[in-house]
Design a protein around this motif. Sequence first.
Motif, PDB file in Angstrom:
ATOM      1  N   UNK A 341      -0.780   9.237   0.457  1.00  0.00           N
ATOM      2  CA  UNK A 341       0.611   8.957   0.133  1.00  0.00           C
ATOM      3  C   UNK A 341       0.907   7.450   0.212  1.00  0.00           C
ATOM      4  N   UNK A 342       0.333   6.797   1.188  1.00  0.00           N
ATOM      5  CA  UNK A 342       0.554   5.349   1.290  1.00  0.00           C
ATOM      6  C   UNK A 342      -0.085   4.612   0.124  1.00  0.00           C
ATOM      7  N   UNK A 343      -1.309   5.045  -0.282  1.00  0.00           N
ATOM      8  CA  UNK A 343      -1.925   4.399  -1.453  1.00  0.00           C
ATOM      9  C   UNK A 343      -1.110   4.661  -2.719  1.00  0.00           C
ATOM     10  N   UNK A 344      -0.497   5.839  -2.781  1.00  0.00           N
ATOM     11  CA  UNK A 344       0.305   6.159  -3.972  1.00  0.00           C
ATOM     12  C   UNK A 344       1.552   5.278  -3.995  1.00  0.00           C
ATOM     13  N   UNK A 345       2.183   5.137  -2.847  1.00  0.00           N
ATOM     14  CA  UNK A 345       3.393   4.287  -2.796  1.00  0.00           C
ATOM     15  C   UNK A 345       3.033   2.825  -3.082  1.00  0.00           C
ATOM     16  N   UNK A 346       1.874   2.380  -2.567  1.00  0.00           N
ATOM     17  CA  UNK A 346       1.465   0.989  -2.802  1.00  0.00           C
ATOM     18  C   UNK A 346       1.073   0.777  -4.257  1.00  0.00           C
ATOM     19  N   UNK A 347       0.535   1.725  -4.956  1.00  0.00           N
ATOM     20  CA  UNK A 347       0.169   1.573  -6.359  1.00  0.00           C
ATOM     21  C   UNK A 347       1.353   1.550  -7.265  1.00  0.00           C
ATOM     22  N   UNK A 348       2.355   2.275  -6.954  1.00  0.00           N
ATOM     23  CA  UNK A 348       3.527   2.300  -7.788  1.00  0.00           C
ATOM     24  C   UNK A 348       4.374   1.045  -7.608  1.00  0.00           C
ATOM     25  N   UNK A 349       4.287   0.528  -6.395  1.00  0.00           N
ATOM     26  CA  UNK A 349       5.085  -0.668  -6.165  1.00  0.00           C
ATOM     27  C   UNK A 349       4.413  -1.893  -6.820  1.00  0.00           C
TER      28      UNK A 349
END
Length: 349
Positions: A341-349
Amino acid sequence: MALLLRSILLILLTAAAAQAQEQPPAVPDLAPQMQAPAPETAAPAPALPPAAPEAGPALDAPAAPASPEPQGAQAPVDAADAQEAPAPAGEPETSAAAGADPAPAAFDTEAAEAPEVPGLPIPHDLTPWGMFEAAHWVVQAVMILLAAASFVTWTVLLFKLVEIAIARRRLARTAATVETSATLEEVVRRLAGRKDPAAFMARASFEELQRSDAALDLAGTAGLKERVRSILERVEAQAGERLRRGIGLLATIGSVGPFVGLFGTVWGIMNAFIGISQSQTTNLAVVAPGIAEALLATGLGLVAAIPAVVIYNHFMRSIASWRLSLADAGAAIERMLSRDLDYRSAGRS
């Protein structure tokens, strides 16, 4: 001088007369009379039984002679008859026969010391099987129930040893796969086809992530993490309950077994005392078998209960250790989900 010769002659005549009077009667005349009674007394002797009590008096009284005899000659005749008569030979035989009677009497006395009681059968042997066959039917039912409980205990032991060993090996393989994977999706792909609880945790967490993918941008990840944690806790609880299946029988046998055996003991001792009252004796040979049969029920109760308690405690410790390892695997899956989830949030940002 003539007077002297006359006196000597008178003395000689007197001595001759005295010598003639002192001579005994002629022996040839008495011999036939002395020998005649002997055949009459000796002939009836063989016909008499050796142990007859009347044989003594009959043999002791010889037949009287037909012709009268002088009183002085009767003593030699009785002495000869007493020597030739076989009367004394019968007396030792009678005493010997009488002496043989005490042996059966002693044997009967020993046999009468242990009478057979109608209400309390004495088994032929005191082996466990012999005591089981001689026990009351209620005590036999208790023994059979305890034997069945002991069989169940050892069956559960063998089955659970295999089941826990397989569960430990599967959990170790799944935990190693989770530790060596980078993402939750890779874990699910590598664990495809496995049916152990840790593999189900990984698949359930990935499915919840896919269902919540559309709302993550708006609602955030806090709700997803709570839902995944709830899934992991429920899977862990269900897996532990499934692994404890059958362990409750061991707890029941361990707690109830001694009391069931005690019931059989009480019943057996009650029957033993009833048999004592019926026989009206406290002989140990009568009392011991019934008490031994009663105590055998208590022994079987302990044989069934002690292993059940020991095996139950061992399995509970093993299952607790397995649940701890399963919780560690679930925590690893939860951390992997949070990282994704953290990698997903960091990729979208």
